[in-house]
Design an enzyme around this catalytic site. Sequence first.
Site, PDB file in Angstrom:
ATOM      1  N   LYS A 171      -0.952   3.258   0.751  1.00 49.98           N
ATOM      2  CA  LYS A 171      -1.955   3.840   1.658  1.00 49.98           C
ATOM      3  C   LYS A 171      -1.267   4.251   2.953  1.00 49.98           C
ATOM      4  CE  LYS A 171      -5.811   2.463   4.637  1.00 49.98           C
ATOM      5  NZ  LYS A 171      -6.649   1.330   5.099  1.00 49.98           N
ATOM      6  N   ASP A 189      -6.339   5.475  12.142  1.00 51.47           N
ATOM      7  CA  ASP A 189      -7.683   5.262  11.609  1.00 51.47           C
ATOM      8  C   ASP A 189      -8.660   4.954  12.733  1.00 51.47           C
ATOM      9  OD1 ASP A 189      -9.885   4.817  10.050  1.00 51.47           O
ATOM     10  OD2 ASP A 189      -9.270   2.809   9.408  1.00 51.47           O
ATOM     11  N   LYS A 231     -14.711   3.009  14.985  1.00 52.64           N
ATOM     12  CA  LYS A 231     -14.329   1.635  15.292  1.00 52.64           C
ATOM     13  C   LYS A 231     -14.553   1.342  16.774  1.00 52.64           C
ATOM     14  CE  LYS A 231     -10.553   1.340  11.891  1.00 52.64           C
ATOM     15  NZ  LYS A 231     -10.985   0.139  11.142  1.00 52.64           N
ATOM     16  N   ASP A 275     -15.345   4.470   7.548  1.00 53.01           N
ATOM     17  CA  ASP A 275     -14.248   3.570   7.901  1.00 53.01           C
ATOM     18  C   ASP A 275     -13.719   2.812   6.682  1.00 53.01           C
ATOM     19  OD1 ASP A 275     -12.406   2.390   9.567  1.00 53.01           O
ATOM     20  OD2 ASP A 275     -13.732   0.756  10.175  1.00 53.01           O
ATOM     21  N   GLU A 331     -12.045   4.205   4.298  1.00 48.77           N
ATOM     22  CA  GLU A 331     -11.383   5.440   3.862  1.00 48.77           C
ATOM     23  C   GLU A 331     -10.147   5.197   3.008  1.00 48.77           C
ATOM     24  OE1 GLU A 331      -8.559   3.962   6.346  1.00 48.77           O
ATOM     25  OE2 GLU A 331     -10.704   4.035   6.779  1.00 48.77           O
ATOM     26  N   ARG A 333      -9.595   3.283   0.471  1.00 50.30           N
ATOM     27  CA  ARG A 333      -9.874   3.298  -0.965  1.00 50.30           C
ATOM     28  C   ARG A 333     -10.134   4.717  -1.473  1.00 50.30           C
ATOM     29  NH1 ARG A 333     -14.668  -0.768   0.024  1.00 50.30           N
ATOM     30  NH2 ARG A 333     -13.166  -1.274   1.667  1.00 50.30           N
TER      31      ARG A 333
END
Length: 497
Positions: free
Chosen positions: A267, A272, A279, A349, A351, A353
Amino acid sequence: MELVVKSVAAASVKTATLVIPVGENRKLGAVAKAVDLASEGAISAVLKRGDLAGKPGQTLLLQNLQGLKAERVLLVGSGKDEALGDRTWRKLVASVAGVLKGLNGADAVLALDDVAVNNRDAHYGKYRLLAETLLDGEYVFDRFKSQKVEPRALKKVTLLADKAGQAEVERAVKHASAIATGMAFTRDLGNLPPNLCHPSFLAEQAKELGKAHKALKVEVLDEKKIKDLGMGAFYAVGQGSDQPPRLIVLNYQGGKKADKPFVLVGKGITFDTGGISLKPGAGMDEMKYDMCGAASVFGTLRAVLELQLPVNLVCLLACAENMPSGGATRPGDIVTTMSGQTVEILNTDAEGRLVLCDTLTYAERFKPQAVIDIATLTGACIVALGSHTTGLMGNNDDLVGQLLDAGKRADDRAWQLPLFDEYQEQLDSPFADMGNIGGPKAGTITAGCFLSRFAKAYNWAHMDIAGTAWISGGKDKGATGRPVPLLTQYLLDRAGA
Protein backbone atom coordinates in the site's frame (compact mmCIF):
# COMPACT_ATOMS: atom_id res chain seq x y z
CA MET A 1 30.11 0.83 9.34
CA GLU A 2 32.09 -2.14 8.08
CA LEU A 3 31.53 -5.48 9.82
CA VAL A 4 34.18 -8.19 9.51
CA VAL A 5 34.56 -11.60 11.13
CA LYS A 6 37.82 -13.07 12.41
CA SER A 7 38.93 -16.06 14.45
CA VAL A 8 41.77 -14.84 16.67
CA ALA A 9 42.47 -14.69 20.40
CA ALA A 10 40.83 -11.66 22.03
CA ALA A 11 43.78 -11.07 24.35
CA SER A 12 46.17 -10.61 21.42
CA VAL A 13 44.06 -8.40 19.16
CA LYS A 14 45.17 -4.84 18.36
CA THR A 15 42.25 -2.41 18.41
CA ALA A 16 41.02 0.89 19.76
CA THR A 17 38.41 -0.89 21.91
CA LEU A 18 38.03 -4.55 22.87
CA VAL A 19 34.57 -5.51 24.15
CA ILE A 20 34.26 -8.54 26.45
CA PRO A 21 31.32 -9.85 28.51
CA VAL A 22 31.28 -10.24 32.29
CA GLY A 23 28.56 -12.08 34.18
CA GLU A 24 26.95 -11.26 37.49
CA ASN A 25 28.69 -12.36 40.69
CA ARG A 26 32.07 -11.55 39.09
CA LYS A 27 31.78 -14.54 36.79
CA LEU A 28 34.23 -14.60 33.89
CA GLY A 29 33.70 -16.64 30.75
CA ALA A 30 36.49 -18.17 28.70
CA VAL A 31 37.19 -14.94 26.78
CA ALA A 32 37.20 -12.74 29.88
CA LYS A 33 39.46 -15.21 31.72
CA ALA A 34 41.99 -15.12 28.88
CA VAL A 35 41.99 -11.31 28.81
CA ASP A 36 42.22 -11.20 32.61
CA LEU A 37 45.22 -13.51 32.54
CA ALA A 38 46.96 -11.47 29.84
CA SER A 39 46.34 -8.25 31.78
CA GLU A 40 47.70 -9.74 35.01
CA GLY A 41 44.34 -9.85 36.77
CA ALA A 42 43.18 -6.33 35.88
CA ILE A 43 39.63 -7.48 35.10
CA SER A 44 39.30 -9.47 38.34
CA ALA A 45 40.62 -6.54 40.36
CA VAL A 46 38.00 -4.19 38.94
CA LEU A 47 35.21 -6.65 39.63
CA LYS A 48 36.37 -7.23 43.21
CA ARG A 49 36.01 -3.50 43.84
CA GLY A 50 32.37 -3.80 42.77
CA ASP A 51 32.71 -1.33 39.90
CA LEU A 52 30.52 -3.46 37.63
CA ALA A 53 27.61 -5.60 38.80
CA GLY A 54 27.45 -7.52 35.52
CA LYS A 55 23.76 -6.94 34.84
CA PRO A 56 22.88 -7.17 31.13
CA GLY A 57 23.93 -4.05 29.25
CA GLN A 58 25.88 -2.42 32.08
CA THR A 59 29.25 -1.16 30.87
CA LEU A 60 32.60 -0.14 32.30
CA LEU A 61 35.43 1.30 30.21
CA LEU A 62 39.02 0.50 31.16
CA GLN A 63 42.03 2.26 29.65
CA ASN A 64 45.57 1.10 28.82
CA LEU A 65 45.63 -2.28 30.54
CA GLN A 66 49.07 -3.87 30.77
CA GLY A 67 49.69 -6.94 28.63
CA LEU A 68 47.05 -6.11 26.00
CA LYS A 69 47.35 -4.57 22.53
CA ALA A 70 43.89 -3.01 22.86
CA GLU A 71 43.92 0.67 23.84
CA ARG A 72 40.69 0.25 25.79
CA VAL A 73 38.69 -2.64 27.19
CA LEU A 74 34.94 -2.23 27.45
CA LEU A 75 33.36 -4.62 29.93
CA VAL A 76 29.69 -5.31 29.31
CA GLY A 77 27.43 -7.11 31.75
CA SER A 78 25.91 -10.34 30.44
CA GLY A 79 23.71 -11.17 33.42
CA LYS A 80 23.31 -14.41 35.29
CA ASP A 81 24.55 -17.75 34.04
CA GLU A 82 21.63 -18.26 31.67
CA ALA A 83 20.73 -17.50 28.07
CA LEU A 84 19.46 -14.01 27.30
CA GLY A 85 16.21 -13.30 25.47
CA ASP A 86 16.22 -11.56 22.09
CA ARG A 87 15.20 -8.22 23.56
CA THR A 88 17.84 -8.31 26.32
CA TRP A 89 20.52 -9.32 23.80
CA ARG A 90 19.59 -6.45 21.49
CA LYS A 91 19.66 -4.02 24.42
CA LEU A 92 23.10 -5.30 25.41
CA VAL A 93 24.41 -4.75 21.88
CA ALA A 94 22.78 -1.32 21.67
CA SER A 95 24.37 -0.38 25.00
CA VAL A 96 27.79 -1.34 23.67
CA ALA A 97 27.16 0.58 20.45
CA GLY A 98 26.17 3.65 22.44
CA VAL A 99 29.47 3.66 24.33
CA LEU A 100 31.51 3.02 21.18
CA LYS A 101 29.87 5.92 19.36
CA GLY A 102 30.99 8.25 22.12
CA LEU A 103 34.63 7.24 21.81
CA ASN A 104 37.16 8.51 19.33
CA GLY A 105 38.30 5.07 18.23
CA ALA A 106 38.04 4.18 14.55
CA ASP A 107 37.56 0.49 15.22
CA ALA A 108 36.35 -1.97 17.82
CA VAL A 109 36.51 -5.71 18.38
CA LEU A 110 33.56 -7.56 19.92
CA ALA A 111 34.42 -10.85 21.65
CA LEU A 112 30.95 -12.00 22.70
CA ASP A 113 31.08 -15.73 21.98
CA ASP A 114 30.50 -16.51 25.66
CA VAL A 115 27.06 -14.89 25.71
CA ALA A 116 24.24 -17.33 24.95
CA VAL A 117 20.93 -16.20 23.47
CA ASN A 118 17.79 -18.23 24.08
CA ASN A 119 16.55 -20.19 21.04
CA ARG A 120 19.39 -18.82 18.89
CA ASP A 121 22.30 -20.92 17.74
CA ALA A 122 25.71 -19.69 18.87
CA HIS A 123 26.75 -18.50 15.44
CA TYR A 124 24.21 -17.54 12.78
CA GLY A 125 21.17 -16.77 14.93
CA LYS A 126 22.90 -14.80 17.66
CA TYR A 127 25.20 -12.82 15.39
CA ARG A 128 22.47 -12.03 12.86
CA LEU A 129 20.61 -10.13 15.59
CA LEU A 130 23.84 -8.50 16.76
CA ALA A 131 24.76 -7.30 13.27
CA GLU A 132 21.26 -6.02 12.50
CA THR A 133 21.19 -4.10 15.78
CA LEU A 134 24.56 -2.48 15.11
CA LEU A 135 23.78 -1.56 11.52
CA ASP A 136 20.23 -0.34 12.10
CA GLY A 137 21.56 1.78 14.97
CA GLU A 138 23.73 3.64 12.46
CA TYR A 139 20.69 5.06 10.68
CA VAL A 140 20.41 8.85 10.57
CA PHE A 141 17.89 10.93 8.62
CA ASP A 142 19.21 14.48 8.44
CA ARG A 143 18.58 15.23 4.77
CA PHE A 144 16.63 18.39 5.53
CA LYS A 145 18.74 19.61 8.45
CA SER A 146 21.00 22.60 7.80
CA GLN A 147 23.40 21.16 10.39
CA LYS A 148 24.21 17.56 9.58
CA VAL A 149 25.03 14.90 12.16
CA GLU A 150 28.78 14.74 12.72
CA PRO A 151 30.38 11.66 11.09
CA ARG A 152 31.18 9.04 13.69
CA ALA A 153 34.73 8.00 14.34
CA LEU A 154 33.82 4.30 14.47
CA LYS A 155 34.21 2.88 10.97
CA LYS A 156 34.93 -0.81 11.50
CA VAL A 157 33.72 -3.47 13.93
CA THR A 158 35.32 -6.91 14.04
CA LEU A 159 33.33 -9.83 15.41
CA LEU A 160 35.45 -12.58 16.94
CA ALA A 161 34.14 -16.09 16.37
CA ASP A 162 35.55 -19.54 16.94
CA LYS A 163 37.02 -21.20 13.86
CA ALA A 164 34.24 -23.77 13.62
CA GLY A 165 31.54 -21.11 13.50
CA GLN A 166 33.27 -18.42 11.46
CA ALA A 167 31.52 -19.25 8.17
CA GLU A 168 28.08 -19.13 9.81
CA VAL A 169 28.83 -15.79 11.46
CA GLU A 170 29.97 -14.45 8.09
CA ARG A 171 26.69 -15.65 6.57
CA ALA A 172 24.80 -13.92 9.37
CA VAL A 173 26.64 -10.65 8.72
CA LYS A 174 25.96 -10.91 4.98
CA HIS A 175 22.23 -11.37 5.54
CA ALA A 176 22.09 -8.69 8.24
CA SER A 177 23.89 -6.19 6.01
CA ALA A 178 21.39 -6.72 3.20
CA ILE A 179 18.44 -6.43 5.58
CA ALA A 180 19.89 -3.26 7.12
CA THR A 181 20.29 -1.77 3.63
CA GLY A 182 16.66 -2.57 2.89
CA MET A 183 15.48 -1.16 6.20
CA ALA A 184 17.42 2.06 5.67
CA PHE A 185 15.86 2.49 2.22
CA THR A 186 12.41 1.84 3.68
CA ARG A 187 12.99 4.35 6.46
CA ASP A 188 14.28 6.97 4.05
CA LEU A 189 11.18 6.69 1.87
CA GLY A 190 8.87 6.76 4.88
CA ASN A 191 10.56 9.78 6.42
CA LEU A 192 10.52 11.87 3.25
CA PRO A 193 8.00 14.74 3.24
CA PRO A 194 4.86 14.19 1.15
CA ASN A 195 5.51 17.22 -1.06
CA LEU A 196 8.49 15.28 -2.43
CA CYS A 197 7.48 11.65 -1.95
CA HIS A 198 4.38 11.26 -4.13
CA PRO A 199 3.34 8.43 -6.49
CA SER A 200 5.40 9.72 -9.43
CA PHE A 201 8.47 10.04 -7.18
CA LEU A 202 8.13 6.41 -6.11
CA ALA A 203 7.81 5.44 -9.76
CA GLU A 204 11.10 7.21 -10.49
CA GLN A 205 12.74 5.39 -7.58
CA ALA A 206 11.62 2.10 -9.12
CA LYS A 207 13.03 3.04 -12.51
CA GLU A 208 16.38 3.97 -10.98
CA LEU A 209 16.48 0.61 -9.21
CA GLY A 210 15.70 -1.12 -12.50
CA LYS A 211 18.58 0.64 -14.25
CA ALA A 212 20.99 -0.59 -11.58
CA HIS A 213 19.96 -4.27 -11.74
CA LYS A 214 19.75 -6.31 -14.94
CA ALA A 215 17.59 -8.97 -13.30
CA LEU A 216 14.90 -6.39 -12.48
CA LYS A 217 12.25 -5.22 -14.94
CA VAL A 218 10.12 -2.19 -14.10
CA GLU A 219 6.77 -1.10 -15.50
CA VAL A 220 4.74 1.90 -14.33
CA LEU A 221 1.00 2.02 -14.98
CA ASP A 222 -0.36 5.58 -15.06
CA GLU A 223 -3.86 6.77 -14.20
CA LYS A 224 -5.16 6.13 -17.73
CA LYS A 225 -3.93 2.54 -17.69
CA ILE A 226 -5.35 2.04 -14.19
CA LYS A 227 -8.73 3.27 -15.42
CA ASP A 228 -8.57 1.26 -18.66
CA LEU A 229 -7.90 -1.93 -16.67
CA GLY A 230 -11.17 -1.40 -14.84
CA MET A 231 -9.53 -0.61 -11.50
CA GLY A 232 -12.42 1.53 -10.37
CA ALA A 233 -11.59 1.34 -6.66
CA PHE A 234 -7.90 2.19 -7.15
CA TYR A 235 -8.71 5.06 -9.50
CA ALA A 236 -11.32 6.49 -7.12
CA VAL A 237 -8.80 6.98 -4.32
CA GLY A 238 -6.51 9.22 -6.37
CA GLN A 239 -9.07 11.22 -8.31
CA GLY A 240 -9.20 14.06 -5.77
CA SER A 241 -5.47 14.78 -5.93
CA ASP A 242 -3.31 16.74 -8.34
CA GLN A 243 -0.78 13.92 -7.91
CA PRO A 244 -1.99 11.09 -10.17
CA PRO A 245 -1.97 7.47 -8.97
CA ARG A 246 0.58 4.94 -10.13
CA LEU A 247 0.73 1.15 -10.07
CA ILE A 248 4.41 0.22 -10.02
CA VAL A 249 5.39 -3.28 -11.14
CA LEU A 250 8.89 -4.58 -10.35
CA ASN A 251 9.69 -8.06 -11.63
CA TYR A 252 12.85 -9.75 -10.32
CA GLN A 253 13.95 -12.95 -12.03
CA GLY A 254 16.41 -14.67 -9.73
CA GLY A 255 15.06 -18.20 -10.01
CA LYS A 256 14.34 -20.55 -12.89
CA LYS A 257 12.08 -19.27 -15.64
CA ALA A 258 9.46 -21.91 -14.84
CA ASP A 259 9.38 -21.08 -11.11
CA LYS A 260 6.20 -19.39 -10.00
CA PRO A 261 6.91 -16.01 -8.40
CA PHE A 262 6.19 -14.73 -4.95
CA VAL A 263 4.23 -11.48 -5.08
CA LEU A 264 4.52 -8.66 -2.54
CA VAL A 265 1.83 -5.99 -2.70
CA GLY A 266 2.49 -2.70 -0.90
CA LYS A 267 0.00 0.00 0.00
CA GLY A 268 1.53 3.29 -1.12
CA ILE A 269 -0.75 6.12 0.00
CA THR A 270 1.86 8.88 -0.02
CA PHE A 271 -0.38 11.18 2.00
CA ASP A 272 -3.73 10.36 3.55
CA THR A 273 -5.95 13.25 4.57
CA GLY A 274 -8.88 10.86 4.77
CA GLY A 275 -10.38 12.51 1.70
CA ILE A 276 -13.90 13.91 2.12
CA SER A 277 -14.08 11.85 5.35
CA LEU A 278 -11.39 14.19 6.63
CA LYS A 279 -9.07 13.14 9.44
CA PRO A 280 -8.53 15.36 12.51
CA GLY A 281 -5.73 17.89 12.05
CA ALA A 282 -3.70 16.81 15.08
CA GLY A 283 -1.01 14.38 14.02
CA MET A 284 -2.04 14.44 10.37
CA ASP A 285 1.59 15.04 9.40
CA GLU A 286 2.22 11.38 10.23
CA MET A 287 -0.04 10.34 7.38
CA LYS A 288 3.00 10.60 5.13
CA TYR A 289 3.78 7.18 6.63
CA ASP A 290 0.71 5.66 4.97
CA MET A 291 3.00 4.51 2.17
CA CYS A 292 5.17 2.38 4.46
CA GLY A 293 3.69 -0.81 3.04
CA ALA A 294 5.08 0.12 -0.38
CA ALA A 295 8.29 1.34 1.25
CA SER A 296 8.79 -1.99 3.02
CA VAL A 297 8.28 -3.87 -0.24
CA PHE A 298 10.89 -1.59 -1.83
CA GLY A 299 13.24 -2.33 1.08
CA THR A 300 12.70 -6.07 0.90
CA LEU A 301 13.44 -5.98 -2.82
CA ARG A 302 16.67 -4.09 -2.10
CA ALA A 303 17.71 -6.84 0.31
CA VAL A 304 16.82 -9.56 -2.20
CA LEU A 305 18.80 -7.80 -4.93
CA GLU A 306 21.84 -7.43 -2.68
CA LEU A 307 21.73 -11.11 -1.77
CA GLN A 308 20.86 -12.18 -5.33
CA LEU A 309 18.39 -14.70 -3.94
CA PRO A 310 17.45 -17.51 -6.35
CA VAL A 311 13.72 -16.72 -6.32
CA ASN A 312 11.32 -15.00 -8.68
CA LEU A 313 9.70 -12.00 -7.02
CA VAL A 314 7.08 -9.56 -8.25
CA CYS A 315 6.54 -6.35 -6.30
CA LEU A 316 3.34 -4.38 -6.87
CA LEU A 317 3.20 -0.91 -5.34
CA ALA A 318 -0.26 0.63 -5.27
CA CYS A 319 0.47 4.35 -4.99
CA ALA A 320 -1.97 7.24 -4.67
CA GLU A 321 -2.60 10.38 -2.65
CA ASN A 322 -5.92 10.65 -0.80
CA MET A 323 -7.03 14.29 -0.94
CA PRO A 324 -10.34 16.17 -0.70
CA SER A 325 -11.38 18.32 -3.66
CA GLY A 326 -14.30 18.99 -5.95
CA GLY A 327 -13.32 15.90 -7.90
CA ALA A 328 -12.75 13.61 -4.93
CA THR A 329 -14.68 10.45 -4.19
CA ARG A 330 -17.71 11.00 -1.94
CA PRO A 331 -19.13 8.82 0.82
CA GLY A 332 -21.89 6.86 -0.87
CA ASP A 333 -20.15 6.53 -4.23
CA ILE A 334 -20.23 3.04 -5.76
CA VAL A 335 -17.30 1.80 -7.82
CA THR A 336 -16.70 -1.31 -9.88
CA THR A 337 -13.45 -3.11 -9.16
CA MET A 338 -11.22 -4.93 -11.63
CA SER A 339 -12.73 -8.20 -10.38
CA GLY A 340 -16.22 -7.02 -11.34
CA GLN A 341 -17.37 -6.76 -7.73
CA THR A 342 -18.93 -3.47 -6.70
CA VAL A 343 -18.05 -1.48 -3.58
CA GLU A 344 -20.03 1.23 -1.81
CA ILE A 345 -17.51 3.71 -0.43
CA LEU A 346 -19.03 4.50 2.95
CA ASN A 347 -15.87 6.14 4.28
CA THR A 348 -13.23 7.68 2.03
CA ASP A 349 -10.68 7.26 4.83
CA ALA A 350 -10.82 3.49 4.31
CA GLU A 351 -8.91 3.97 1.08
CA GLY A 352 -6.01 1.57 1.48
CA ARG A 353 -8.18 -1.47 0.90
CA LEU A 354 -9.50 0.17 -2.28
CA VAL A 355 -6.09 0.46 -3.95
CA LEU A 356 -5.14 -2.98 -2.65
CA CYS A 357 -8.23 -4.85 -3.83
CA ASP A 358 -7.65 -4.00 -7.49
CA THR A 359 -3.93 -4.69 -7.16
CA LEU A 360 -4.69 -8.12 -5.67
CA THR A 361 -6.82 -8.87 -8.73
CA TYR A 362 -4.01 -7.66 -10.98
CA ALA A 363 -1.65 -10.08 -9.19
CA GLU A 364 -3.54 -13.08 -10.61
CA ARG A 365 -1.82 -12.67 -13.99
CA PHE A 366 1.53 -13.69 -12.49
CA LYS A 367 0.23 -17.14 -11.43
CA PRO A 368 1.96 -16.71 -8.06
CA GLN A 369 3.12 -19.24 -5.49
CA ALA A 370 1.87 -16.84 -2.84
CA VAL A 371 0.76 -13.23 -2.52
CA ILE A 372 1.47 -11.14 0.57
CA ASP A 373 0.07 -7.66 0.92
CA ILE A 374 1.60 -5.21 3.38
CA ALA A 375 -0.29 -2.13 4.52
CA THR A 376 -0.65 0.47 7.24
CA LEU A 377 -4.31 -0.38 7.02
CA THR A 378 -6.19 0.14 10.29
CA GLY A 379 -5.89 2.10 13.50
CA ALA A 380 -7.74 -0.82 15.05
CA CYS A 381 -4.59 -2.92 14.66
CA ILE A 382 -2.71 -0.46 16.86
CA VAL A 383 -5.43 -0.79 19.49
CA ALA A 384 -5.27 -4.59 19.30
CA LEU A 385 -1.52 -5.21 19.06
CA GLY A 386 0.20 -1.92 19.86
CA SER A 387 3.48 -1.04 18.20
CA HIS A 388 5.31 -4.31 18.83
CA THR A 389 3.49 -6.82 16.66
CA THR A 390 2.20 -6.90 13.09
CA GLY A 391 -1.32 -8.16 12.46
CA LEU A 392 -1.45 -11.18 10.14
CA MET A 393 -4.34 -12.86 8.34
CA GLY A 394 -4.60 -15.18 5.37
CA ASN A 395 -6.47 -17.87 3.48
CA ASN A 396 -3.75 -20.53 3.72
CA ASP A 397 -2.53 -21.93 7.03
CA ASP A 398 0.84 -23.03 5.62
CA LEU A 399 1.60 -19.54 4.30
CA VAL A 400 0.53 -17.88 7.54
CA GLY A 401 2.63 -20.35 9.52
CA GLN A 402 5.68 -19.67 7.36
CA LEU A 403 5.32 -15.93 7.95
CA LEU A 404 4.87 -16.38 11.69
CA ASP A 405 7.99 -18.55 11.78
CA ALA A 406 9.94 -16.01 9.73
CA GLY A 407 8.88 -13.29 12.15
CA LYS A 408 10.20 -15.27 15.11
CA ARG A 409 13.51 -16.01 13.40
CA ALA A 410 13.95 -12.38 12.35
CA ASP A 411 12.76 -10.97 15.70
CA ASP A 412 10.13 -9.06 13.71
CA ARG A 413 7.04 -10.64 15.12
CA ALA A 414 3.52 -11.02 13.79
CA TRP A 415 0.32 -12.41 15.30
CA GLN A 416 -2.50 -14.18 13.48
CA LEU A 417 -6.04 -12.82 13.59
CA PRO A 418 -9.08 -14.81 12.39
CA LEU A 419 -11.05 -14.39 9.18
CA PHE A 420 -14.20 -16.18 10.28
CA ASP A 421 -17.25 -16.00 8.00
CA GLU A 422 -19.24 -14.16 10.66
CA TYR A 423 -17.03 -11.10 10.18
CA GLN A 424 -17.77 -11.05 6.45
CA GLU A 425 -21.39 -10.17 7.20
CA GLN A 426 -20.32 -6.80 8.60
CA LEU A 427 -19.38 -5.72 5.06
CA ASP A 428 -22.89 -6.17 3.66
CA SER A 429 -24.28 -3.21 1.69
CA PRO A 430 -27.91 -2.70 0.58
CA PHE A 431 -26.72 -1.03 -2.64
CA ALA A 432 -23.53 -2.83 -3.74
CA ASP A 433 -21.77 -6.16 -3.35
CA MET A 434 -20.05 -4.82 -0.25
CA GLY A 435 -19.23 -1.69 1.71
CA ASN A 436 -15.66 -0.61 2.25
CA ILE A 437 -16.04 -0.59 6.04
CA GLY A 438 -17.59 -3.05 8.46
CA GLY A 439 -18.58 -0.92 11.43
CA PRO A 440 -16.70 -0.14 14.64
CA LYS A 441 -16.08 -3.71 15.80
CA ALA A 442 -13.08 -5.82 14.73
CA GLY A 443 -11.91 -3.23 12.23
CA THR A 444 -8.62 -4.95 11.43
CA ILE A 445 -10.36 -8.25 10.76
CA THR A 446 -13.13 -6.79 8.60
CA ALA A 447 -10.48 -4.99 6.54
CA GLY A 448 -8.80 -8.36 6.04
CA CYS A 449 -12.16 -9.90 5.14
CA PHE A 450 -12.66 -7.20 2.52
CA LEU A 451 -9.30 -7.99 0.91
CA SER A 452 -9.91 -11.74 1.08
CA ARG A 453 -12.74 -11.36 -1.44
CA PHE A 454 -10.16 -10.33 -4.05
CA ALA A 455 -7.57 -13.00 -3.23
CA LYS A 456 -9.43 -16.26 -3.84
CA ALA A 457 -7.31 -17.30 -6.82
CA TYR A 458 -4.11 -17.97 -4.86
CA ASN A 459 -2.54 -18.45 -1.44
CA TRP A 460 -2.69 -15.05 0.22
CA ALA A 461 -1.68 -13.32 3.44
CA HIS A 462 -2.33 -9.80 4.67
CA MET A 463 -0.01 -7.93 7.02
CA ASP A 464 -1.37 -4.89 8.85
CA ILE A 465 1.68 -2.83 9.86
CA ALA A 466 -0.16 0.25 11.14
CA GLY A 467 1.44 -0.16 14.56
CA THR A 468 4.88 -1.39 13.53
CA ALA A 469 5.81 0.74 10.50
CA TRP A 470 6.59 3.96 12.35
CA ILE A 471 7.03 5.46 15.79
CA SER A 472 4.78 8.39 16.66
CA GLY A 473 5.97 11.57 18.37
CA GLY A 474 9.05 12.20 20.50
CA LYS A 475 12.71 12.23 19.57
CA ASP A 476 12.53 8.73 18.06
CA LYS A 477 9.67 9.63 15.71
CA GLY A 478 10.04 8.09 12.29
CA ALA A 479 9.78 5.03 10.10
CA THR A 480 11.09 1.78 11.61
CA GLY A 481 11.92 -0.24 8.49
CA ARG A 482 9.63 -3.08 9.55
CA PRO A 483 8.62 -5.62 8.34
CA VAL A 484 11.65 -5.85 6.03
CA PRO A 485 13.38 -8.38 8.36
CA LEU A 486 10.33 -10.66 8.41
CA LEU A 487 9.73 -10.50 4.66
CA THR A 488 13.39 -11.02 3.82
CA GLN A 489 13.57 -13.97 6.21
CA TYR A 490 10.50 -15.48 4.53
CA LEU A 491 12.22 -15.25 1.14
CA LEU A 492 15.53 -16.52 2.56
CA ASP A 493 13.66 -19.56 3.84
CA ARG A 494 12.01 -20.14 0.46
CA ALA A 495 15.39 -19.82 -1.26
CA GLY A 496 17.09 -22.15 1.21
CA ALA A 497 19.68 -19.48 1.90
